[in-house]
Design a protein around this motif. Structure first.
Motif, PDB file in Angstrom:
ATOM      1  N   PHE A 140       0.289  -0.200  -0.206  1.00  0.00           N
ATOM      2  CA  PHE A 140       1.237   0.353   0.752  1.00  0.00           C
ATOM      3  C   PHE A 140       2.557   0.738   0.076  1.00  0.00           C
ATOM      4  CE2 PHE A 140      -1.817  -2.043   3.213  1.00  0.00           C
ATOM      5  CZ  PHE A 140      -2.100  -1.151   4.236  1.00  0.00           C
ATOM      6  N   ALA A 141       3.415   1.394   0.855  1.00  0.00           N
ATOM      7  CA  ALA A 141       4.637   1.968   0.298  1.00  0.00           C
ATOM      8  C   ALA A 141       5.549   0.922  -0.323  1.00  0.00           C
ATOM      9  CB  ALA A 141       5.382   2.748   1.386  1.00  0.00           C
ATOM     10  N   ASP A 142       5.510  -0.320   0.173  1.00  0.00           N
ATOM     11  CA  ASP A 142       6.371  -1.357  -0.394  1.00  0.00           C
ATOM     12  C   ASP A 142       5.788  -1.976  -1.659  1.00  0.00           C
ATOM     13  OD1 ASP A 142       4.309  -2.949   0.553  1.00  0.00           O
ATOM     14  OD2 ASP A 142       5.554  -4.124   1.922  1.00  0.00           O
ATOM     15  N   GLY A 143       4.608  -1.516  -2.086  1.00  0.00           N
ATOM     16  CA  GLY A 143       3.999  -1.979  -3.320  1.00  0.00           C
ATOM     17  C   GLY A 143       2.955  -3.057  -3.170  1.00  0.00           C
ATOM     18  N   HIS A 144       2.829  -3.670  -1.982  1.00  0.00           N
ATOM     19  CA  HIS A 144       1.826  -4.725  -1.846  1.00  0.00           C
ATOM     20  C   HIS A 144       0.450  -4.116  -1.592  1.00  0.00           C
ATOM     21  CE1 HIS A 144       1.734  -4.330   2.602  1.00  0.00           C
ATOM     22  NE2 HIS A 144       0.634  -5.067   2.540  1.00  0.00           N
ATOM     23  N   GLU A 145      -0.587  -4.830  -1.974  1.00  0.00           N
ATOM     24  CA  GLU A 145      -1.961  -4.348  -1.874  1.00  0.00           C
ATOM     25  C   GLU A 145      -2.782  -5.303  -1.032  1.00  0.00           C
ATOM     26  OE1 GLU A 145      -4.039  -2.330  -5.270  1.00  0.00           O
ATOM     27  OE2 GLU A 145      -5.262  -4.161  -5.201  1.00  0.00           O
ATOM     28  N   ASP A 146      -3.564  -4.755  -0.104  1.00  0.00           N
ATOM     29  CA  ASP A 146      -4.473  -5.537   0.725  1.00  0.00           C
ATOM     30  C   ASP A 146      -5.908  -5.131   0.415  1.00  0.00           C
ATOM     31  OD1 ASP A 146      -2.421  -6.844   2.012  1.00  0.00           O
ATOM     32  OD2 ASP A 146      -2.444  -5.560   3.797  1.00  0.00           O
ATOM     33  N   ALA A 147      -6.765  -6.124   0.215  1.00  0.00           N
ATOM     34  CA  ALA A 147      -8.188  -5.841   0.061  1.00  0.00           C
ATOM     35  C   ALA A 147      -8.763  -5.369   1.393  1.00  0.00           C
ATOM     36  CB  ALA A 147      -8.921  -7.095  -0.421  1.00  0.00           C
ATOM     37  N   ALA A 148      -9.829  -4.592   1.307  1.00  0.00           N
ATOM     38  CA  ALA A 148     -10.478  -4.057   2.501  1.00  0.00           C
ATOM     39  C   ALA A 148     -11.574  -5.008   2.967  1.00  0.00           C
ATOM     40  CB  ALA A 148     -11.061  -2.685   2.214  1.00  0.00           C
ATOM     41  N   PRO A 149     -11.384  -5.706   4.093  1.00  0.00           N
ATOM     42  CA  PRO A 149     -12.458  -6.530   4.626  1.00  0.00           C
ATOM     43  C   PRO A 149     -13.539  -5.648   5.246  1.00  0.00           C
ATOM     44  CG  PRO A 149     -10.607  -6.536   6.129  1.00  0.00           C
ATOM     45  CD  PRO A 149     -10.183  -5.734   4.932  1.00  0.00           C
ATOM     46  N   PRO A 150     -14.695  -6.209   5.605  1.00  0.00           N
ATOM     47  CA  PRO A 150     -15.763  -5.381   6.180  1.00  0.00           C
ATOM     48  C   PRO A 150     -15.345  -4.625   7.442  1.00  0.00           C
ATOM     49  CG  PRO A 150     -16.638  -7.492   5.477  1.00  0.00           C
ATOM     50  CD  PRO A 150     -15.147  -7.585   5.343  1.00  0.00           C
ATOM     51  N   ILE A 151     -14.489  -5.243   8.274  1.00  0.00           N
ATOM     52  CA  ILE A 151     -13.895  -4.527   9.406  1.00  0.00           C
ATOM     53  C   ILE A 151     -12.395  -4.503   9.152  1.00  0.00           C
ATOM     54  CG2 ILE A 151     -13.557  -4.380  11.893  1.00  0.00           C
ATOM     55  CD1 ILE A 151     -16.048  -6.102  12.256  1.00  0.00           C
ATOM     56  N   MET A 152     -11.878  -3.328   8.876  1.00  0.00           N
ATOM     57  CA  MET A 152     -10.454  -3.168   8.599  1.00  0.00           C
ATOM     58  C   MET A 152      -9.726  -2.773   9.875  1.00  0.00           C
ATOM     59  SD  MET A 152     -10.604  -0.810   5.151  1.00  0.00           S
ATOM     60  CE  MET A 152      -8.813  -0.820   4.933  1.00  0.00           C
ATOM     61  N   ILE A 153      -8.658  -3.473  10.180  1.00  0.00           N
ATOM     62  CA  ILE A 153      -7.731  -3.031  11.214  1.00  0.00           C
ATOM     63  C   ILE A 153      -6.469  -2.590  10.485  1.00  0.00           C
ATOM     64  CG2 ILE A 153      -6.356  -3.659  13.215  1.00  0.00           C
ATOM     65  CD1 ILE A 153      -8.575  -5.581  14.013  1.00  0.00           C
ATOM     66  N   ASN A 154      -6.252  -1.282  10.462  1.00  0.00           N
ATOM     67  CA  ASN A 154      -5.093  -0.716   9.780  1.00  0.00           C
ATOM     68  C   ASN A 154      -3.968  -0.521  10.784  1.00  0.00           C
ATOM     69  OD1 ASN A 154      -7.552   0.076   8.190  1.00  0.00           O
ATOM     70  ND2 ASN A 154      -5.969   0.838   6.805  1.00  0.00           N
ATOM     71  N   GLY A 155      -2.866  -1.215  10.562  1.00  0.00           N
ATOM     72  CA  GLY A 155      -1.726  -1.029  11.441  1.00  0.00           C
ATOM     73  C   GLY A 155      -1.099   0.342  11.253  1.00  0.00           C
ATOM     74  N   PRO A 156      -0.295   0.796  12.222  1.00  0.00           N
ATOM     75  CA  PRO A 156       0.389   2.082  12.066  1.00  0.00           C
ATOM     76  C   PRO A 156       1.206   2.104  10.778  1.00  0.00           C
ATOM     77  CG  PRO A 156       0.660   1.223  14.295  1.00  0.00           C
ATOM     78  CD  PRO A 156       0.052   0.129  13.492  1.00  0.00           C
ATOM     79  N   GLY A 157       1.239   3.254  10.117  1.00  0.00           N
ATOM     80  CA  GLY A 157       1.927   3.364   8.840  1.00  0.00           C
ATOM     81  C   GLY A 157       3.355   3.840   8.986  1.00  0.00           C
ATOM     82  N   THR A 158       4.249   3.292   8.169  1.00  0.00           N
ATOM     83  CA  THR A 158       5.621   3.769   8.109  1.00  0.00           C
ATOM     84  C   THR A 158       5.897   4.505   6.804  1.00  0.00           C
ATOM     85  OG1 THR A 158       6.515   1.723   7.152  1.00  0.00           O
ATOM     86  CG2 THR A 158       6.353   1.821   9.550  1.00  0.00           C
ATOM     87  N   GLY A 159       4.882   4.701   6.009  1.00  0.00           N
ATOM     88  CA  GLY A 159       4.984   5.458   4.768  1.00  0.00           C
ATOM     89  C   GLY A 159       3.583   5.717   4.251  1.00  0.00           C
ATOM     90  N   ALA A 160       3.465   6.609   3.293  1.00  0.00           N
ATOM     91  CA  ALA A 160       2.163   6.916   2.701  1.00  0.00           C
ATOM     92  C   ALA A 160       1.614   5.701   1.966  1.00  0.00           C
ATOM     93  CB  ALA A 160       2.287   8.091   1.749  1.00  0.00           C
ATOM     94  N   ALA A 161       0.297   5.609   1.896  1.00  0.00           N
ATOM     95  CA  ALA A 161      -0.389   4.533   1.181  1.00  0.00           C
ATOM     96  C   ALA A 161      -1.456   5.145   0.288  1.00  0.00           C
ATOM     97  CB  ALA A 161      -1.018   3.547   2.166  1.00  0.00           C
ATOM     98  N   SER A 162      -1.842   4.423  -0.751  1.00  0.00           N
ATOM     99  CA  SER A 162      -2.931   4.869  -1.617  1.00  0.00           C
ATOM    100  C   SER A 162      -4.106   3.920  -1.482  1.00  0.00           C
ATOM    101  CB  SER A 162      -2.476   4.934  -3.078  1.00  0.00           C
ATOM    102  OG  SER A 162      -2.069   3.657  -3.539  1.00  0.00           O
ATOM    103  N   TYR A 163      -5.297   4.410  -1.767  1.00  0.00           N
ATOM    104  CA  TYR A 163      -6.480   3.573  -1.646  1.00  0.00           C
ATOM    105  C   TYR A 163      -7.395   3.780  -2.842  1.00  0.00           C
ATOM    106  CZ  TYR A 163      -8.595   7.910   0.076  1.00  0.00           C
ATOM    107  OH  TYR A 163      -9.027   9.212   0.206  1.00  0.00           O
TER     108      TYR A 163
END
Length: 283
Positions: free
Chosen positions: A52-75
């Motif tokens: 995410f934009a603040d630099g932290h990284e979250d692993a993708a669980p089998p069911i991902m719930i992605n919260g609304p974004g406040t900046g671009a993210a990379s995957y």
């Protein structure tokens, strides 16, 4: 790469903007996501992570719930990667996820923990299906059963925010939103955070930048696109923050999936529920 969209049934169009099925058989898939809407993503195949934009990284669980974004993210995903997604309206977030959106913004939440065994069984069923039509028909009863009533006052605020952000001929201003809602500004801000994941001022910036990026993707004149911004450097900074690209890279080396999700017909998050798109293919 294949990306298909499908519309929700009419009774769910107040909660869901669209469903999508993404497939890539590449061994490694990397890309950039725009500042996004709240979504449920069923990982049918592949494992990865989101930064995410603040630099932290979250692993993708089998069911991902992605919260609304406040900046671009990379995957980054180790493929092949197949994913069935549900793009949620703010009211749908409140009804189905039942968590304050600003607590989940710019992060991935484990959908298995939220949905429990029923959600995990749904994932296994989706993994045995091939078509977006079959997946949509299978997921909609789950969404109906999961959805809880949202107070009428909250629905009215969400609709007022949608109507405030939707016009394409002007940049939204926060004072206009406060004038349209007969509640205190503090109460409005609290509800907007709860359902949209960010305060009105950030939403004003987010959708001004996304609208500009969409106009550039669709061939708009850069001089017209720059009009709502203070100057060209302001436009460049804002578009980069919310899309991960500058106007120049949008024109020359845009991530193809990002380009598709920036099209005005993609998620339709600012469309009224009765204007949902029809199924379509993108390859």
């Amino acid at each position: 790469m294949e990306l298909r969209f499908a519309s929700p049934s009419p009774d769910l169009s107040a909660l869901v903007t669209t469903y999508y099925l993404y497939r890539s058989d590449d061994r490694l898939i990397e890309g950039i996501e725009r500042a996004d809407v709240g979504q449920i993503r069923f990982m049918l195949q592949g494992t990865g992570a989101v930064r995410f934009a603040d630099g932290h990284e979250d692993a993708a669980p089998p069911i991902m719930i992605n919260g609304p974004g406040t900046g671009a993210a990379s995957y980054r995903v180790d493929g092949p990667f197949h994913c069935f997604g549900v793009a949620l309206r703010p009211v749908g977030w409140g009804a189905i996820i039942q968590q304050p959106a600003h607590h989940c913004a710019d992060r991935v939440t484990d959908g298995g923990a939220i949905f429990g065994e029923e959600g995990l069984k749904l994932l296994e069923s989706l993994r045995r299906m091939d078509s977006i039509e079959a997946m949509t028909a299978h997921v909609e009863p789950f969404l109906r059963g999961r959805a809880r009533p949202v107070p009428a006052e909250h629905q009215q605020v969400c609709e007022a925010v949608r109507a405030w952000l939707a016009p394409t001929d002007a940049s939204p201003h926060v004072a206009t939103l406060f004038d349209a809602i007969p509640l205190s500004s503090r109460h409005v801000i609290r509800l907007v955070n709860q359902y949209f994941g960010a305060p009105p001022k950030l939403l004003e910036r987010k959708f001004r930048a996304l609208r500009a990026a969409t106009a550039l993707v669709e061939g708009g004149d850069p001089r017209d696109v720059a009009a709502p911004f203070y100057d060209q450097s302001h436009m460049i900074r804002e578009i980069r923050h919310f899309t991960g690209h500058t106007p120049g890279t949008i024109a020359t080396r845009m991530d193809p999936v990002l380009a598709l999700t920036l099209q005005s017909t993609a998620y339709g998050e600012l469309d009224q529920p009765d204007t949902a798109q029809k199924s379509r293919d993108v390859a």
